[in-house]
Structure formats: C-alpha cells, structure tokens
Design a protein around this motif. Structure first.
Motif, short mmCIF file in Angstrom:
data_model
loop_
_atom_site.label_atom_id
_atom_site.label_comp_id
_atom_site.label_asym_id
_atom_site.label_seq_id
_atom_site.Cartn_x
_atom_site.Cartn_y
_atom_site.Cartn_z
N ASP A 171 23.89 -23.65 8.59
CA ASP A 171 24.73 -23.41 9.76
C ASP A 171 25.91 -22.58 9.31
O ASP A 171 26.71 -23.01 8.47
CB ASP A 171 25.19 -24.75 10.35
N ARG A 172 26.04 -21.37 9.84
CA ARG A 172 27.13 -20.47 9.44
C ARG A 172 28.23 -20.47 10.50
O ARG A 172 27.97 -20.23 11.67
CB ARG A 172 26.61 -19.04 9.24
N ARG A 173 29.44 -20.74 10.06
CA ARG A 173 30.58 -20.72 10.96
C ARG A 173 31.57 -19.69 10.43
O ARG A 173 32.00 -19.78 9.29
CB ARG A 173 31.23 -22.11 11.04
N GLU A 174 31.92 -18.75 11.26
CA GLU A 174 32.83 -17.69 10.79
C GLU A 174 34.27 -18.11 11.07
O GLU A 174 34.64 -18.41 12.18
CB GLU A 174 32.52 -16.37 11.50
N MET A 175 35.05 -18.15 10.01
CA MET A 175 36.45 -18.56 10.14
C MET A 175 37.25 -17.80 9.10
O MET A 175 37.68 -18.34 8.09
CB MET A 175 36.55 -20.08 9.93
N GLY A 176 37.39 -16.49 9.30
CA GLY A 176 38.00 -15.65 8.28
C GLY A 176 36.96 -15.33 7.23
O GLY A 176 36.54 -14.21 7.07
N ASP A 177 36.52 -16.34 6.49
CA ASP A 177 35.41 -16.21 5.56
C ASP A 177 34.19 -16.84 6.20
O ASP A 177 34.28 -17.60 7.15
CB ASP A 177 35.72 -16.94 4.25
N HIS A 178 33.02 -16.53 5.66
CA HIS A 178 31.80 -17.18 6.13
C HIS A 178 31.60 -18.46 5.34
O HIS A 178 31.52 -18.43 4.12
CB HIS A 178 30.59 -16.26 5.94
N VAL A 179 31.52 -19.57 6.05
CA VAL A 179 31.29 -20.86 5.43
C VAL A 179 29.92 -21.34 5.84
O VAL A 179 29.60 -21.38 7.01
CB VAL A 179 32.36 -21.89 5.85
N GLU A 180 29.10 -21.68 4.86
CA GLU A 180 27.75 -22.16 5.14
C GLU A 180 27.69 -23.67 4.96
O GLU A 180 28.13 -24.19 3.93
CB GLU A 180 26.73 -21.51 4.21
N THR A 181 27.19 -24.35 5.98
CA THR A 181 26.96 -25.78 5.89
C THR A 181 25.47 -26.03 5.98
O THR A 181 24.82 -25.57 6.92
CB THR A 181 27.68 -26.53 7.04
N GLN A 182 24.91 -26.73 5.00
CA GLN A 182 23.49 -27.03 5.03
C GLN A 182 23.29 -28.40 5.67
O GLN A 182 23.82 -29.40 5.20
CB GLN A 182 22.91 -27.01 3.61
N ASN A 183 22.53 -28.40 6.75
CA ASN A 183 22.24 -29.63 7.46
C ASN A 183 20.76 -29.97 7.32
O ASN A 183 19.91 -29.09 7.43
CB ASN A 183 22.60 -29.50 8.94
N GLN A 184 20.48 -31.24 7.11
CA GLN A 184 19.08 -31.66 7.07
C GLN A 184 18.65 -31.98 8.49
O GLN A 184 19.26 -32.80 9.17
CB GLN A 184 18.92 -32.90 6.17
N VAL A 185 17.61 -31.30 8.95
CA VAL A 185 17.16 -31.45 10.33
C VAL A 185 15.74 -31.99 10.36
O VAL A 185 14.98 -31.87 9.40
CB VAL A 185 17.21 -30.10 11.07
N ARG A 186 15.39 -32.59 11.49
CA ARG A 186 14.03 -33.08 11.71
C ARG A 186 13.20 -31.90 12.20
O ARG A 186 13.26 -31.52 13.35
CB ARG A 186 14.05 -34.21 12.73
N LEU A 187 12.44 -31.34 11.29
CA LEU A 187 11.68 -30.12 11.56
C LEU A 187 10.38 -30.40 12.32
O LEU A 187 9.99 -29.66 13.22
CB LEU A 187 11.35 -29.42 10.25
N ALA A 188 9.70 -31.47 11.95
CA ALA A 188 8.39 -31.76 12.52
C ALA A 188 8.11 -33.25 12.44
O ALA A 188 8.77 -33.99 11.70
CB ALA A 188 7.30 -30.98 11.77
N LEU A 189 7.11 -33.68 13.21
CA LEU A 189 6.63 -35.06 13.17
C LEU A 189 5.21 -35.06 12.63
O LEU A 189 4.42 -34.16 12.93
CB LEU A 189 6.65 -35.68 14.57
N ALA A 190 4.87 -36.08 11.84
CA ALA A 190 3.54 -36.10 11.23
C ALA A 190 3.09 -37.53 10.97
O ALA A 190 3.91 -38.45 10.85
CB ALA A 190 3.53 -35.30 9.93
N ILE A 191 1.78 -37.70 10.89
CA ILE A 191 1.18 -38.97 10.49
C ILE A 191 0.47 -38.77 9.15
O ILE A 191 -0.42 -37.92 9.03
CB ILE A 191 0.18 -39.49 11.54
N TYR A 192 0.89 -39.54 8.15
CA TYR A 192 0.26 -39.54 6.83
C TYR A 192 -0.38 -40.91 6.64
O TYR A 192 0.32 -41.91 6.41
CB TYR A 192 1.30 -39.28 5.74
N PRO A 193 -1.70 -41.02 6.75
CA PRO A 193 -2.36 -42.33 6.74
C PRO A 193 -2.06 -43.17 5.51
O PRO A 193 -1.80 -44.37 5.62
CB PRO A 193 -3.85 -41.97 6.82
N ARG A 194 -2.08 -42.57 4.33
CA ARG A 194 -1.87 -43.34 3.11
C ARG A 194 -0.40 -43.66 2.89
O ARG A 194 -0.06 -44.76 2.48
CB ARG A 194 -2.48 -42.59 1.91
N ALA A 195 0.46 -42.71 3.17
CA ALA A 195 1.90 -42.98 3.02
C ALA A 195 2.36 -44.06 3.99
O ALA A 195 3.35 -44.75 3.74
CB ALA A 195 2.69 -41.69 3.25
#
Length: 499
Positions: A212-236
C-alpha cells in the motif's frame, strides 16, 4: 495432489483424526505440502492476480482473459486451460449469479465439480469412519469426512445454505454436460449442502503481502497481509488447533506448506493455530472466537495455563501491570482491586492504574482517528500522551505498549522521519521478541520493517544487521521465492557493496 514427507495420520475417539510427526524434527522443517482440492480468488484481486494460480500480475505482464465472460484473467494459456477444464466451463455462463452468491458458494461449486460424477453416483454420502489409515485415502473420501457441525447451526443459517444450494444445483443440473445434468437433483443437493457447511470450519485463507503506497512528501510503502483466496486442503484440514502451535502454514501461490515452528518429537501431534493465538488474544476471547466459528471449546495447554493464571491474577488484570518501585509484575490479591508485586511484595490499590489504563485507551483511539484522516501531527501528540501513560503502567513485554510504539513508528514514517520511526520500531521489536520468541515469524516481519526504516534513514550498518536477522528467520519458514526474502536479500547485497 500432496506430499507428506514427515507427517502421518493418527486417530482417537476424542479428537478424531489428526496429524502427528513421523520422526523428530527441528524448527523450520516442511512436514506437509499440498495443492488445493478447490480454490477461488477473491473478486477484488481479479485484475492483479491470475485467477487460477494466484500469481501477482503487474501492468507490464502479458495476460490472457476469458473472451466469453471477460471476468477472469490468467497469467498463461496453461492456467486458462486448467481453469477451463476444472470449473470455468460451467461458471463462465453464470458469473453474475455466482458473484452475487459469494466466494464461499463458488468454492462449494468447485468442490462439487472436483468430486466428479462417477464418485457422486456411487457414493453413499456418509461420513467416513474415523480410523488411522495405513494408506492415505482419496481426496474425495477425505473431503467427504470433513465435519459440517450441521446440528449446531441455527435454522436461519441452514435456511440460507439451502437457498444457495438450490441455486448451485440449478446451475449444475441444467448444464450441457450430460454427466452432470443426468445426476439426480436430490443427490446433487446433498453434496452441495454438505460442502457449504464444511467450508466455514475447514476453509484456508490463502494470504499474500500487498504493498500500500501512501504519498506524503516521500513515498512510504506499507505491506499488508491480505486474504487473497479461499481454498480447501483435505490433508491440511486434519491439523487440529492450538493457541500455542508447533507448526505454521504458508503459501506459495496455490501450494500450501506446513513447517515446524518448534522442535517436535516422533509421535507429537502437529498443531496449527486457526487464528486466535495466545500471544495476540486473551483466552476468553480466543475461546469465544473458536466456539463461534469452529464449534469447540479450546482446552489446549496455552488456554489451560492462562485460565489458571487468570484465576490467580484476577480478571481485571487485562495487561502486564508493573510495580512502580521495582518494575516487577503485579498480580491480584483476594480482592481484585488490590494488587501485589510478585517481586518486592508491595501492595497497591489498583483503581488508579485501571483508570489510567482506560484513559490511555481512549487517547489511543483518538490518535487512530487522526492517523486515518492523515492528520499526523495531532496523531503523534495523542500517541505520545498514550505512550507516556503506558510506560508508567506496563511491562516492556506488554502487547499494548508494543502496539503504541508500532503506531508511532508508522506515523513518523509517513512524515518521512525515518530515523525517529526506527527508534519506535526497534522498541516494538523488543516487545514482539519477548512475546513470540527470537525465531518467530512475527519478529521476522517486524525486523523487515525495521530494516526498511534503517535503510531509508541511511543507517546502513543497522539496516544490514536487521536484514540478516530477518533473513535467518524467514529462510526457516518460507521458500526463496517469498517476496520478503527477495527484498531482504536485495537489501543485503546492496549494503554489502557499499560497506
């Protein structure tokens, strides 16, 4: 498709089936690798990730779209072909309806299609007997045996699932594929209904880091962990929960990896955290969350220990209060309004400490509002007021104190004051290490942030030290293709060159 290099299935009448270590292992060992039985990309990431393999797609990448629905984007013709063969042949003509029903409904439909007509027609549709397998059963049999907790659902919830199931049966039974359209609708309904009920308790959220880039004089990058997908793993899905787990789950695109977090001995049960972790939530909150989603009361070692400790310390001791004389931890006496130092034994009337703690929380909440509105100067004023109170009340291993330092670091970074940000991020790292341990993923993520701040404030020596510490932890639990490892290696190489 899966691999079980170091895990076997155990079973008993109390826990049902579970996974246990086939042999003794040190932290960071892969004990399970598995591809999903079915998976679905969240709708908001269709333009930025491949709909099949979930690879990140940048603007310069060549992509392939489905020419019929125009909704699905693929990174290659191979992914497009795989999606078409597995599920998109049916979904393509029903995209609007499926988007309305939601990702869980789409996942249930893909589980149904993965079942295949011949299995459905010959199955007795009953839960597999709990047993210890000498030979691993098929994914179809494993998924069929996953819990639904139907008897614990409300009538309203069951009614909703029935409505969704009828829609999915209509989609399937009216398809041009005779293998599917010839199956009795009641049989299809039973399978779809079962999958819908299974998803809540057995779904895995595939996560990814998004910048996530927010411009505030300098560019500050914040890395966020997001829920990208849903899945079923039978063994897990055979992994049982612990609030203090000994394994961790990570993902490389669609593929799931389970690695040891701690040393395990042969025969130890492999335990995964479903979300509520003992270092992040109090046991009463954890139990409530687990009961609401997974329908069980957690009695893991962390919950049992914390419950006993709470009885000793008292319910109002919601954080790690310290003695004003010696900085020892306080615990409750018979009267919970009176605290006693565990070190020097001095007694305290706790009302003032409780009042100050509550006042600090209100100040913190006000600071959060200012930060969200990009009013960083006011946010800093409030955060520092809060920090002053927290330092007088709380031990350095308090999550609350660490969270305040982390928030201050974020604001300073957005103002481009990276050196000041690094000071508070370093304090946050101390707290995280005390809570989670020196080899934890939580600490690794904090070290990544600290390395970035040192780098941006031109503190090269400190940046190199943090990059190496972070790499040593990430390399234990993640593949070399992990974006965090790649970034830290690039930083390390650059800093080595300029030494």
């Amino acid at each position: 498709m899966s691999a079980f290099p170091k895990a076997i299935c155990g079973a008993d009448d109390l826990k049902g089936r579970f996974l246990e270590a086939e042999r003794s292992m040190e932290p960071g060992r892969v004990v399970l690798e598995e591809m999903p039985r079915a998976a679905v990309l969240q709708r908001e990431f269709r333009a930025s990730h491949c709909s099949y393999c979930f690879t990140s797609i940048d603007k310069s990448s060549e992509t392939i779209q489905c020419s019929a629905c125009g909704e699905e984007t693929f990174c290659s013709s191979i992914c497009k072909s795989l999606a078409r063969n597995e599920y998109h042949w049916l979904e393509c003509q029903h995209k609007d309806l499926l988007d309305q029903l939601g990702p869980e409904a789409v996942l249930a439909l893909r589980l149904l299609l993965a079942d295949e007509p011949d299995n459905i027609k010959t199955s007795e549709r009953k839960r597999a007997k709990i047993e210890k397998f000498d030979k691993w059963p098929s994914d179809f049999d494993l998924v069929s045996s996953l819990m639904t907790h139907e008897n614990r659902r409300s009538e309203k919830e069951i009614g909703h699932y029935r409505k969704v199931a009828r829609e999915l049966v209509q989609v399937t039974s009216t398809s041009s594929n005779e293998s599917w359209s010839s199956i009795d609708k009641d049989v299809l309904f039973g399978f779809v209904m079962r999958h819908l009920l299974q998803i809540q308790c057995n779904v895995h959220a595939i996560t990814a880091l998004v910048v996530d880039r927010r411009e505030m004089g300098d560019h500050v990058e914040t890395q966020n962990q997001v829920r990208l997908a849903l899945a079923i793993y039978p063994r897990a899905s055979l992994l049982n929960h612990s609030c203090d787990p000994n394994v961790i789950v990570s993902y490389e695109r669609r593929k799931l990896f389970v690695r040891t977090l701690k040393s395990v001995s042969k025969g130890d049960e492999l335990l995964h955290c479903y979300g509520p972790h003992c270092a992040r939530m109090r046991f009463r909150e954890r139990r409530k969350a687990l009961r609401e989603q997974y329908y069980f009361d957690c009695v893991c070692s962390a919950c049992s220990t914390e419950e006993a400790s709470e009885r000793e310390l008292g319910h109002r001791f919601v954080d790690l209060f310290v003695c004003g004389r010696c900085n020892g931890l306080l615990k409750a006496c018979d009267d919970e309004n009176v605290g006693s130092c565990s070190t020097c034994k001095k007694s305290f009337i706790m009302k003032k400490k409780f009042d100050n703690y509550d006042a600090a929380q209100k100040i913190f909440d006000a600071a959060e509002v200012h930060k969200e509105n990009n009013d960083f100067d006011r946010a800093l004023t409030k955060y520092h007021q809060c920090l002053k109170i927290h330092k007088s009340l709380l031990h350095k291993s308090s999550k609350t104190l660490g969270r305040t330092h982390d928030s201050i670091a974020e604001v300073y970074a957005n103002l481009g004051l990276f050196k000041k940000a690094s000071e508070h991020c370093q304090a946050s790292c101390v707290t995280v290490e005390l809570i989670f341990g020196e080899a934890s993923m939580e600490l690794a993520n904090e070290l990544l942030k600290l390395a970035q701040l040192y780098f941006n404030s031109r503190q090269a020596k400190e940046a190199l030290q943090m990059a190496r510490r972070g790499l040593s932890i990430f390399s234990r639990y993640c593949d070399n293709t992990d974006e965090r490892i790649i970034e830290l290696k690039e930083m390390e190489n650059f800093l080595e060159q300029i030494k």
